[in-house]
Design a protein around this motif. Structure first.
Motif, mmCIF file in Angstrom:
data_model
loop_
_atom_site.group_PDB
_atom_site.id
_atom_site.type_symbol
_atom_site.label_atom_id
_atom_site.label_comp_id
_atom_site.label_asym_id
_atom_site.label_seq_id
_atom_site.Cartn_x
_atom_site.Cartn_y
_atom_site.Cartn_z
ATOM 1 N N TRP A 1 10.814 11.670 3.326
ATOM 2 C CA TRP A 1 9.565 10.504 3.125
ATOM 3 C C TRP A 1 10.027 9.237 2.269
ATOM 4 O O TRP A 1 9.434 8.273 2.560
ATOM 5 N N SER A 2 11.307 9.565 1.637
ATOM 6 C CA SER A 2 11.655 8.422 0.906
ATOM 7 C C SER A 2 12.756 7.407 1.824
ATOM 8 O O SER A 2 13.640 6.874 1.112
ATOM 9 N N SER B 1 12.401 2.425 7.006
ATOM 10 C CA SER B 1 12.290 0.875 6.931
ATOM 11 C C SER B 1 11.028 0.436 6.037
ATOM 12 O O SER B 1 11.043 -0.636 5.840
ATOM 13 N N ASN B 2 10.363 1.532 5.694
ATOM 14 C CA ASN B 2 9.313 1.302 4.680
ATOM 15 C C ASN B 2 9.549 1.328 3.343
ATOM 16 O O ASN B 2 8.916 0.792 2.538
ATOM 17 N N VAL B 3 10.939 1.568 3.061
ATOM 18 C CA VAL B 3 11.268 1.684 1.775
ATOM 19 C C VAL B 3 11.411 0.584 1.098
ATOM 20 O O VAL B 3 12.304 -0.583 1.565
ATOM 21 N N SER C 1 7.749 4.210 -0.983
ATOM 22 C CA SER C 1 7.605 4.094 0.386
ATOM 23 C C SER C 1 6.415 4.459 0.570
ATOM 24 O O SER C 1 5.585 4.911 -0.249
ATOM 25 N N ASP D 1 0.821 -1.336 -0.168
ATOM 26 C CA ASP D 1 -0.026 -0.106 0.056
ATOM 27 C C ASP D 1 0.869 1.357 0.009
ATOM 28 O O ASP D 1 0.342 2.530 0.517
ATOM 29 N N ARG D 2 2.034 1.177 -0.557
ATOM 30 C CA ARG D 2 2.833 2.489 -0.580
ATOM 31 C C ARG D 2 2.531 3.511 -1.148
ATOM 32 O O ARG D 2 1.918 3.056 -2.447
#
Length: 154
Positions: free
Chosen positions: A139-140, A143-145, A154, A102-103
C-alpha cells in the motif's frame, strides 16, 4: 487547510500522544503535520472520532505493535507533551496548508526492514527510500505516494 473534523479534549490528547509515539515531537514540522493529517483523513473517511483513530491499535489499524502502544502510553509524561499538544491543536484548527491531501497511510521507512539483496516477505516490496532499500507494504508503493522528509504518505 489542515484539520477538517470536530474534536474534543480527549481527541486532542489522543492525537498528541499518537504524534509523540510516532515522532517524539522531534521530526520536521511538515512531516508532523502530515502524520496528524493522516489521522484526520482516516476519521473523515471512516466516520470515526480522532480518539478512535489514535488510541492503539486504532480504527482502522494504526499500529498493532506493543512498542508503539508502550510509547503511546508513556507519551502523556513526555516533557514535550504541552508543546506538542499546542502544535496538534493548531493543525486541527486549520493552521497549516495540508501537505498530504486525503491520504490515509504513512510510514517511516527507517523503521522498516532492510532488503539489500534479500527477498521481502509476502505483501512487501523492496523499495529504494530515503532510508535506503527497505521492505515496504504494497500500500505504500505507487503514484499516490509522496515523501515529506523521513515519512512516506499514501
Amino acid at each position: 487547510m489542515t484539520g477538517g473534523v470536530s474534536y474534543d479534549e480527549g481527541d486532542l490528547n489522543a492525537v498528541t500522544r499518537l504524534l509523540l509515539a510516532e515522532t517524539s515531537f522531534r521530526r520536521p514540522e511538515m512531516e508532523q503535520v502530515g502524520v496528524i493529517q493522516v489521522a484526520v483523513s482516516r476519521a473523515k473517511q471512516n466516520g470515526y472520532s480522532l480518539s478512535e483513530v489514535a488510541v492503539p491499535p486504532g480504527r482502522p489499524n494504526w499500529n498493532k505493535s506493543q512498542k508503539f502502544r508502550d510509547r503511546w502510553e508513556e507519551s502523556i509524561d513526555y516533557p514535550q507533551f504541552p508543546e506538542a499538544r499546542d502544535f496538534v491543536e493548531k493543525v486541527l484548527d486549520g493552521g497549516y496548508v495540508n501537505p498530504i491531501g486525503d491520504r490515509v497511510q504513512f510510514l517511516h521507512p527507517r523503521g522498516m526492514p532492510r532488503c539489500d539483496g534479500e527477498a521481502c516477505p509476502r505483501g512487501r516490496v523492496c523499495v529504494d527510500t530515503v532510508a535506503g532499500a527497505r521492505c515496504l507494504p504494497e500500500w505504500s508503493i505507487g503514484s499516490n505516494v509522496i515523501t515529506i522528509d523521513g515519512a512516506r504518505f499514501s
